[in-house]
Design an enzyme around this catalytic site. Structure first.
Site, PDB file in Angstrom:
ATOM      1  N   VAL A   7     -14.009   2.474  44.824  1.00  0.00           N
ATOM      2  CA  VAL A   7     -14.460   2.438  46.508  1.00  0.00           C
ATOM      3  C   VAL A   7     -15.538   2.121  47.568  1.00  0.00           C
ATOM      4  CG1 VAL A   7     -14.402   4.230  48.524  1.00  0.00           C
ATOM      5  CG2 VAL A   7     -12.623   3.996  46.874  1.00  0.00           C
TER       6      VAL A   7
ATOM      7  N   GLY B   8     -11.696  -6.999  46.957  1.00  0.00           N
ATOM      8  CA  GLY B   8     -11.615  -6.359  46.154  1.00  0.00           C
ATOM      9  C   GLY B   8     -10.830  -6.795  45.018  1.00  0.00           C
TER      10      GLY B   8
ATOM     11  N   ARG C 163     -26.632  -2.309  49.566  1.00  0.00           N
ATOM     12  CA  ARG C 163     -25.233  -2.709  49.261  1.00  0.00           C
ATOM     13  C   ARG C 163     -24.746  -2.937  48.042  1.00  0.00           C
ATOM     14  NH1 ARG C 163     -20.285  -5.027  53.796  1.00  0.00           N
ATOM     15  NH2 ARG C 163     -19.135  -3.947  51.917  1.00  0.00           N
TER      16      ARG C 163
ATOM     17  N   TYR D 249     -22.469  -4.826  45.073  1.00  0.00           N
ATOM     18  CA  TYR D 249     -21.361  -5.416  45.065  1.00  0.00           C
ATOM     19  C   TYR D 249     -20.840  -5.732  43.884  1.00  0.00           C
ATOM     20  CZ  TYR D 249     -22.855  -6.598  49.596  1.00  0.00           C
ATOM     21  OH  TYR D 249     -22.982  -7.224  50.833  1.00  0.00           O
TER      22      TYR D 249
ATOM     23  N   GLY E 270      -8.038  -8.567  48.891  1.00  0.00           N
ATOM     24  CA  GLY E 270      -9.171  -9.557  49.461  1.00  0.00           C
ATOM     25  C   GLY E 270     -10.290  -9.535  48.064  1.00  0.00           C
TER      26      GLY E 270
ATOM     27  N   GLY F 143     -18.525   1.840  49.995  1.00  0.00           N
ATOM     28  CA  GLY F 143     -18.847   2.352  51.096  1.00  0.00           C
ATOM     29  C   GLY F 143     -18.400   4.193  51.095  1.00  0.00           C
TER      30      GLY F 143
ATOM     31  N   GLU G  51     -27.853  12.096  36.525  1.00  0.00           N
ATOM     32  CA  GLU G  51     -27.663  11.080  36.896  1.00  0.00           C
ATOM     33  C   GLU G  51     -29.209  10.545  35.927  1.00  0.00           C
ATOM     34  OE1 GLU G  51     -28.524  11.820  40.818  1.00  0.00           O
ATOM     35  OE2 GLU G  51     -26.316  11.396  41.535  1.00  0.00           O
TER      36      GLU G  51
ATOM     37  N   TYR H 285     -32.879  15.939  46.552  1.00  0.00           N
ATOM     38  CA  TYR H 285     -32.065  17.144  46.925  1.00  0.00           C
ATOM     39  C   TYR H 285     -32.439  18.474  47.272  1.00  0.00           C
ATOM     40  CZ  TYR H 285     -27.952  14.926  43.824  1.00  0.00           C
ATOM     41  OH  TYR H 285     -27.523  13.299  43.110  1.00  0.00           O
TER      42      TYR H 285
ATOM     43  N   THR I 294     -12.998  -8.613  43.592  1.00  0.00           N
ATOM     44  CA  THR I 294     -14.044  -9.078  42.212  1.00  0.00           C
ATOM     45  C   THR I 294     -14.081  -8.587  41.240  1.00  0.00           C
ATOM     46  OG1 THR I 294     -15.598  -7.803  43.594  1.00  0.00           O
ATOM     47  CG2 THR I 294     -15.529 -10.017  44.024  1.00  0.00           C
ATOM     48  N   PRO I 295     -14.027  -6.461  40.732  1.00  0.00           N
ATOM     49  CA  PRO I 295     -14.457  -6.338  39.756  1.00  0.00           C
ATOM     50  C   PRO I 295     -13.360  -6.720  38.552  1.00  0.00           C
ATOM     51  CG  PRO I 295     -13.884  -5.241  41.152  1.00  0.00           C
ATOM     52  CD  PRO I 295     -14.039  -5.965  41.655  1.00  0.00           C
TER      53      PRO I 295
END
Length: 391
Positions: free
Chosen positions: A379, A270, A204, A206, A268, A381, A140, A98, A272-273
Site C-alpha cells: 500500500v 501497481g 513520495r 516509489y 495500473g 500513501g 526502525e 515520537y 512496478t514492484p
C-alpha cells in the site's frame, strides 16, 4: 504488553475514542504544525494533509493497534508495525519525533475528550501510545542499521527519463557522490524528495521497477498524479542531469527466496514492484512456476508492458493473463477476477494496485483457498485499510 490495569479501560473507551478520532487527528496536526512547521518540509505530505488522508491513516493506525492489544494484550501486532516502520524509515523519521507527536496528540485528545477523560483513561491511552512508539523505534533502529550507510538521504543524478505508458515515466539514476549504496530486494521502494515550485520539499515512495540488486543504478517508474505534488514535479520539471535526493531502499513486501509457485496480481502502476521481482527471476534463471495477472485500461496504458512481457517469455513456466477495460483481441475484457483460474494452493501471492482492487483480489484469493499468510500486498500513501487488515 498491555497492562492488566489499562486493558479494561482501553476496551471500554475504544469505541468512544474511535468515534472521536476524526476530530482528534486534525486537531493534533494543527497543533503540531503550528509549533513545528519544519515537519512539513520534507517529511509530512502536504497533499495528504489537505485531502484528509493523513488524518485518516493516523486514526486507523491508533485504533488498529489498540484493538490488537485488547484482543491479544501479550502480543505486539508485528506485521502492522513492520509496514509502518518501513514507511517511517524511508522518510527519515527519528526517535525524538515520537515525543513531539506524543505532546500534541495528547493535547488534542485532552481537548476533544474533555467531557469524559479522566487521569486513569489518559494514562491507559498513554501506555498504548508508548507501546506502539517504542516498538516502532526498535524496528526502525534495526532497519537503519541494516543499510550500507548511515545517511537518511543521498544525492542521485537522473541519467535517463523515459516515457512508459499513458501518463507514466521511468527514471534511471546513478549516484551523485561516493556514499555506499544498499542492495535492494525485489519489491522494495525508495522515497524521492523534490523541491516544489514554492520551495517546499516533499517526498513520495516509489517502487524500484528494475535493477534492484544494483548499487550503481536506481530505476523507478511513476504515474503522474495531478492531485499530488511530487509526481507532477518529477514529470514536468526534473530533467536528465538533475540531482534528486533518494532514501535507502525499504519495504517488507519482497519476493520470497523459496522455489514454490508465485502469483503476481496487479493493476495500473501497481505493476512496478512485481516488475522488479519478474526481472530478478528472469535475470537469475529461477526455476519457479510464475503466474502474472495484470489489469489495465488499455494496452497503451501499461507502463512496463515491454519489460514484463519479455521477462515472462524468458522464465520457463511463466504465464501471463491480462484484463483490459477497453477490449482487445486475445485478452480478458473488464476487471480482473480469479474465478476459473488454476492458482496453485501453495502459491505465494503478491497484490498491488488501487485499494478497491487489492481488497477484491485478496478476498477472492482467500475464497480460492490461498492462506491469508501467503497473500502479500503493498500500500502506498496513507490508508485506513492498512491498519485494519494487518491487525
Amino acid at each position: 504488553m498491555l497492562s492488566d490495569k489499562s486493558r479494561p479501560l482501553i476496551e471500554a473507551t475504544l469505541p468512544l475514542v474511535g468515534s472521536r478520532l476524526g476530530a482528534i487527528t486534525p486537531n493534533f496536526y494543527r497543533r503540531m504544525f503550528a509549533a513545528h512547521p519544519e515537519l512539513l518540509n520534507g517529511l509530512f505530505s502536504r497533499a495528504n494533509q489537505n485531502n484528509g488522508e493523513q488524518q485518516k491513516a493516523l486514526a486507523g493506525s491508533i485504533a488498529g493497534f489498540a484493538s490488537a492489544l485488547v484482543a491479544n494484550p501479550d502480543l505486539i501486532p508485528e506485521q502492522m508495525l513492520s509496514r509502518i516502520a518501513h514507511k517511517h524509515t524511508s522518510l527519515g523519521i527519528t526517535e525524538d519525533q515520537y515525543q513531539i507527536v506524543y505532546k500534541y496528540l495528547f493535547e488534542a485528545i485532552a481537548e476533544e475528550l474533555a467531557d469524559v477523560i479522566t487521569a486513569e483513561i489518559a494514562e491507559a491511552w498513554s501506555e498504548v501510545y508508548w507501546l506502539m512508539a517504542n516498538a516502532l523505534v526498535k524496528i526502525e533502529k534495526g532497519l537503519y542499521a541494516a543499510q550500507a550507510n548511515d545517511k537518511l538521504w543521498m544525492p542521485w543524478t537522473v541519467v535517463e527519463k523515459l516515457p512508459a505508458g499513458t501518463d507514466c515515466m521511468t527514471f534511471v539514476l546513478e549516484p551523485a557522490d561516493d556514499t555506499p549504496a544498499t542492495v535492494a530486494r525485489p519489491g522494495q521502494f525508495v522515497s524521492v524528495k523534490v523541491a516544489l515550485p514554492d520551495g517546499l520539499l516533499q517526498c513520495r515512495q516509489y517502487s524500484l521497477s528494475s535493477d534492484v540488486e544494483s548499487t550503481t543504478r536506481r530505476v523507478f517508474t511513476t504515474k503522474r498524479d495531478d492531485g499530488g505534488e511530487v509526481s507532477p514535479v518529477l514529470h514536468r520539471n526534473v530533467q536528465v542531469g538533475d540531482v534528486v535526493e533518494l532514501s535507502n531502499p525499504y519495504g517488507d513486501v519482497t519476493l520470497d527466496d523459496g522455489d514454490g509457485p508465485v502469483v503476481f496480481a496487479t493493476a495500473g502502476i501497481g505493476c512496478t514492484p512485481s516488475a522488479s521481482a519478474l526481472r530478478h527471476l528472469a535475470s537469475t534463471g529461477a526455476d519457479r512456476e510464475v503466474m502474472v495477472l495484470h489489469a489495465e485500461k488499455n494496452l497503451d496504458a501499461w507502463a512496463l508492458r515491454e519489460q514484463m512481457t519479455s521477462d515472462v517469455e524468458t522464465i520457463d513456466g511463466a504465464r501471463l493473463q491480462l484484463w483490459l477495460e477497453e477490449p482487445a483481441e486475445g485478452f480478458h475484457k473488464g476487471f480482473m477476477t480469479l474465478e476459473g483460474l488454476d492458482i496453485p494452493a501453495d502459491a505465494s501471492m503478491y497484490v498491488c494496485g488501487p485499494l478497491p482492487f487489492m481488497k477484491a483480489i485478496r478476498s477472492q484469493a482467500i475464497d480460492a483457498g490461498i492462506p491469508a499468510a501467503k497473500i502479500h500486498y503493498e500500500v502506498f500513501g496513507p490508508d485506513l485499510w492498512l491498519a485494519g487488515a494487518a491487525s
